[in-house]
Enzyme design. Structure first.
Site, PDB file in Angstrom:
ATOM      1  N   SER A  10      -6.690   5.953   4.799  1.00  0.00           N
ATOM      2  CA  SER A  10      -6.608   5.083   3.331  1.00  0.00           C
ATOM      3  C   SER A  10      -7.146   3.689   3.812  1.00  0.00           C
ATOM      4  O   SER A  10      -7.905   3.069   2.827  1.00  0.00           O
ATOM      5  CB  SER A  10      -5.326   4.841   2.903  1.00  0.00           C
ATOM      6  OG  SER A  10      -5.096   5.979   1.892  1.00  0.00           O
ATOM      7  N   LYS A  21       0.860  -1.095  -0.022  1.00  0.00           N
ATOM      8  CA  LYS A  21      -0.103   0.062  -0.150  1.00  0.00           C
ATOM      9  C   LYS A  21       0.870   1.069   0.071  1.00  0.00           C
ATOM     10  O   LYS A  21       1.796   1.422   0.799  1.00  0.00           O
ATOM     11  CB  LYS A  21      -0.840  -0.003   1.158  1.00  0.00           C
ATOM     12  CG  LYS A  21      -1.818   1.137   1.639  1.00  0.00           C
ATOM     13  CD  LYS A  21      -3.078   0.968   0.764  1.00  0.00           C
ATOM     14  CE  LYS A  21      -3.977   2.224   0.863  1.00  0.00           C
ATOM     15  NZ  LYS A  21      -3.637   3.169  -0.256  1.00  0.00           N
ATOM     16  N   ASN A  70      -1.024  19.353   0.314  1.00  0.00           N
ATOM     17  CA  ASN A  70      -1.969  19.057   1.040  1.00  0.00           C
ATOM     18  C   ASN A  70      -1.829  18.852   2.545  1.00  0.00           C
ATOM     19  O   ASN A  70      -2.656  19.247   3.258  1.00  0.00           O
ATOM     20  CB  ASN A  70      -2.318  17.451   0.501  1.00  0.00           C
ATOM     21  CG  ASN A  70      -3.392  16.736   1.291  1.00  0.00           C
ATOM     22  OD1 ASN A  70      -3.252  16.047   2.187  1.00  0.00           O
ATOM     23  ND2 ASN A  70      -4.388  16.853   0.686  1.00  0.00           N
ATOM     24  N   LYS A  87       5.362   2.644   7.999  1.00  0.00           N
ATOM     25  CA  LYS A  87       4.310   3.175   8.549  1.00  0.00           C
ATOM     26  C   LYS A  87       3.037   2.290   9.001  1.00  0.00           C
ATOM     27  O   LYS A  87       2.593   2.522   9.873  1.00  0.00           O
ATOM     28  CB  LYS A  87       3.494   4.303   7.510  1.00  0.00           C
ATOM     29  CG  LYS A  87       4.533   5.638   7.229  1.00  0.00           C
ATOM     30  CD  LYS A  87       4.028   6.536   6.434  1.00  0.00           C
ATOM     31  CE  LYS A  87       4.920   7.366   5.626  1.00  0.00           C
ATOM     32  NZ  LYS A  87       4.297   8.627   4.876  1.00  0.00           N
ATOM     33  N   LYS A 113       4.947   1.839  -3.576  1.00  0.00           N
ATOM     34  CA  LYS A 113       4.936   3.330  -3.756  1.00  0.00           C
ATOM     35  C   LYS A 113       5.161   3.238  -5.122  1.00  0.00           C
ATOM     36  O   LYS A 113       5.796   2.366  -5.870  1.00  0.00           O
ATOM     37  CB  LYS A 113       6.340   3.938  -2.971  1.00  0.00           C
ATOM     38  CG  LYS A 113       6.073   5.503  -2.980  1.00  0.00           C
ATOM     39  CD  LYS A 113       5.199   6.163  -2.155  1.00  0.00           C
ATOM     40  CE  LYS A 113       4.999   7.279  -1.759  1.00  0.00           C
ATOM     41  NZ  LYS A 113       4.754   7.681  -0.433  1.00  0.00           N
ATOM     42  N   THR A 154      -3.574  13.209   6.845  1.00  0.00           N
ATOM     43  CA  THR A 154      -2.245  13.368   7.010  1.00  0.00           C
ATOM     44  C   THR A 154      -1.958  14.653   7.968  1.00  0.00           C
ATOM     45  O   THR A 154      -1.548  14.434   9.016  1.00  0.00           O
ATOM     46  CB  THR A 154      -1.358  13.739   5.734  1.00  0.00           C
ATOM     47  OG1 THR A 154      -1.709  12.545   4.813  1.00  0.00           O
ATOM     48  CG2 THR A 154      -0.115  13.568   6.091  1.00  0.00           C
TER      49      THR A 154
HETATM   50  N1  GLU Z   1       1.194   8.841   0.309  1.00  0.00           N
HETATM   51  C1  GLU Z   1       0.807   8.723   1.571  1.00  0.00           C
HETATM   52  C2  GLU Z   1       2.038   8.537   2.472  1.00  0.00           C
HETATM   53  O1  GLU Z   1       3.144   8.657   2.066  1.00  0.00           O
HETATM   54  C3  GLU Z   1      -0.465   8.038   1.769  1.00  0.00           C
HETATM   55  C4  GLU Z   1      -0.284   6.512   1.196  1.00  0.00           C
HETATM   56  C5  GLU Z   1      -1.799   5.975   1.284  1.00  0.00           C
HETATM   57  O2  GLU Z   1      -2.819   6.426   1.712  1.00  0.00           O
HETATM   58  O3  GLU Z   1      -1.582   4.779   0.834  1.00  0.00           O
HETATM   59  O4  GLU Z   1       1.829   8.055   3.385  1.00  0.00           O
END
Ligand code: GLU
Length: 427
Positions: free
Chosen positions: A361, A83, A234, A107, A119, A203
């Site tokens: 998410s 993810k 954002n 994370k 990613k 976020t």
């Molecule tokens: N791009 C965001 C991050 O770096 C969110 C990733 C997501 O929602 O899967 O954490």
């Protein structure tokens, strides 16, 4: 002020400035060693399991065809599907996408989500592309990666310069290929397409929760605090708003072109009103300072919410804040971390502070899978509880082990993935 007893830095003394991938590997190795895992676990986790490079032809508005390069990395799927967001940026590289996928694994581990990290990125400058060209690029990317991703394999999301409209095009393209409506293929969608309440601000909300916890530990009252937020995208813009609404004085903000600073506090609502969709705002003003000058202004809490490598060995000695909360990915280099830690500045690392986005998410994906949707209060409550729990686990790990919060966060984040990889018999 509460003492933190944080004495040991993430990296050794001879550590020089490293690129993001190398510096992440150093911390992962250190974290795994402290957890007692043998080197083979590090060998597995130091890189993404899979990395796909794609070439995406797009017909541009002038009739020509431009071929873009994109990537999708899947770091480790021992815990669950991978993810993570997709970044549209001219500086995207394979190494960066690889490092960012590893961070997503961390994370997910920190927030105890049933995912591994992934990613994506496309080398492009969306600020110079039309709506139609961006749609072509988004759909082309999904066609190129469609066999590699999916709601139970790898779930993309927004990242730098991508938004809910881009997620909508991507979801539509995937649904056409899959021949079913597949909202769970991607998160960060518009609400009407199965997006979650609270995802757009998640976020920033997560960072705000971390700031409140950190301020609490340091005996700082948020209502009296002077805050500087670097970045007005954002994360940065919503964050400035949340902090302003919580009574803090936001005395500095910035975009890619410069920074605004006013010791009496900025009019955040006005700035939010005038920013464009890429977070550009300072072009409207004459009295700007540079991003580097902004970071060194006097304040209580500094939030780098823009890009990587902002706090380095060059400027870490000049940071005046007593708390630094990393809302961007990788804003502080290893040397920067070491210097801030030695100066007893409480540094809340990116993998913790910016994990609110992927957490909501996850809630979006759960709602898509169950077909039943939660109101915003429920999302807020779940996010707040999860962030406070993880923050304190990491803070306490740092205190008990006498290490900085980055290393503590990596220890917490890597454990589940290492354990799952072992149970699967991979290492
Ligand atoms: N791009 C965001 C991050 O770096 C969110 C990733 C997501 O929602 O899967 O954490």
């Amino acid at each position: 002020m509460v003492a933190d007893h944080v004495t040991q830095s993430t990296n050794g003394d001879d550590e020089t400035q490293l690129d993001m991938l190398s510096s992440t590997r150093v911390v992962i190795k250190n974290a795994l060693e402290r957890l007692g895992y043998p080197n083979e676990v590090y060998e597995l986790l130091k890189d993404s399991l899979r990395m796909l490079t794609v070439r995406i032809p797009v017909r541009m508005d002038d009739g020509s065809i431009k071929v873009f390069t994109g990537y999708r990395a899947q770091h480790n799927d021992a815990v669950g599907p991978t993810k993570g967001g997709v970044r549209f940026h001219p500086n995207v590289t394979e190494d960066e996408v690889n490092a960012l996928a590893i961070w997503m694994s961390l994370k997910a581990g920190i927030m105890d989500l049933p995912y591994g990290g992934g990613k994506g990125g496309i080398i492009c400058d969306p600020r110079e592309m039309s709506f139609r060209e961006l749609e072509g690029l988004s759909r082309g990317y999904v066609r190129a990666i469609s066999q590699f991703v999916g709601p139970t394999k790898d779930i993309p999301a927004p990242d730098i310069f991508t938004n809910s409209q881009i997620m909508a095009w991507m979801m539509d393209e995937y649904s056409r290929i899959d021949e079913y409506n597949s909202p769970g293929f991607i998160t960060g969608k518009p609400i009407v397409l199965g997006g979650s309440h609270g995802r757009e601000t998640a976020t920033a909300k997560g960072v705000t929760i971390c700031i409140k916890e950190a301020a609490n530990k340091r005996g700082i009252d948020l209502e009296d605090a002077r805050v500087i937020v670097q970045g007005f995208g954002n994360a940065g813009s919503f964050l400035a708003k949340f902090l302003h609404d919580a009574g803090a004085k936001v005395i500095g903000i910035s975009d890619a072109y410069g920074a605004l600073h006013d010791p009496d506090g900025l009019d955040i609502d006005y700035l939010l009103d005038r920013r464009d969709s890429f977070g550009t705002i300072t072009k409207l003003f004459n009295n700007t300072i540079t991003n580097q000058e902004l970071l060194e202004q006097d304040c209580d809490i500094l939030v780098p919410a823009a890009v990587q490598n902002q706090i380095t060995k060059e400027n870490a000695h000049n940071i005046k804040a007593s708390i630094v909360v990393e809302a961007a990915n990788g804003p502080t280099t290893p040397e920067g971390t070491k210097i801030l830690t030695e100066r007893d500045i409480l540094l809340v690392p990116d993998v913790m502070a910016s994990s609110g986005g992927v957490t909501v998410s996850y809630f979006e994906w759960v709602q898509n899978n169950q077909g039943y949707y939660w109101p915003e209060e429920e999302i807020d409550e779940k996010l707040t509880k999860a962030m406070i729990k993880s923050f304190n686990t990491i803070y306490n790990t740092a205190r008990t082990r006498q290490i900085d919060m980055r290393l503590a966060a990596y220890m917490v984040g890597v454990r589940k993935m290492a354990e799952a990889s072992r149970f699967r018999g991979w290492v």
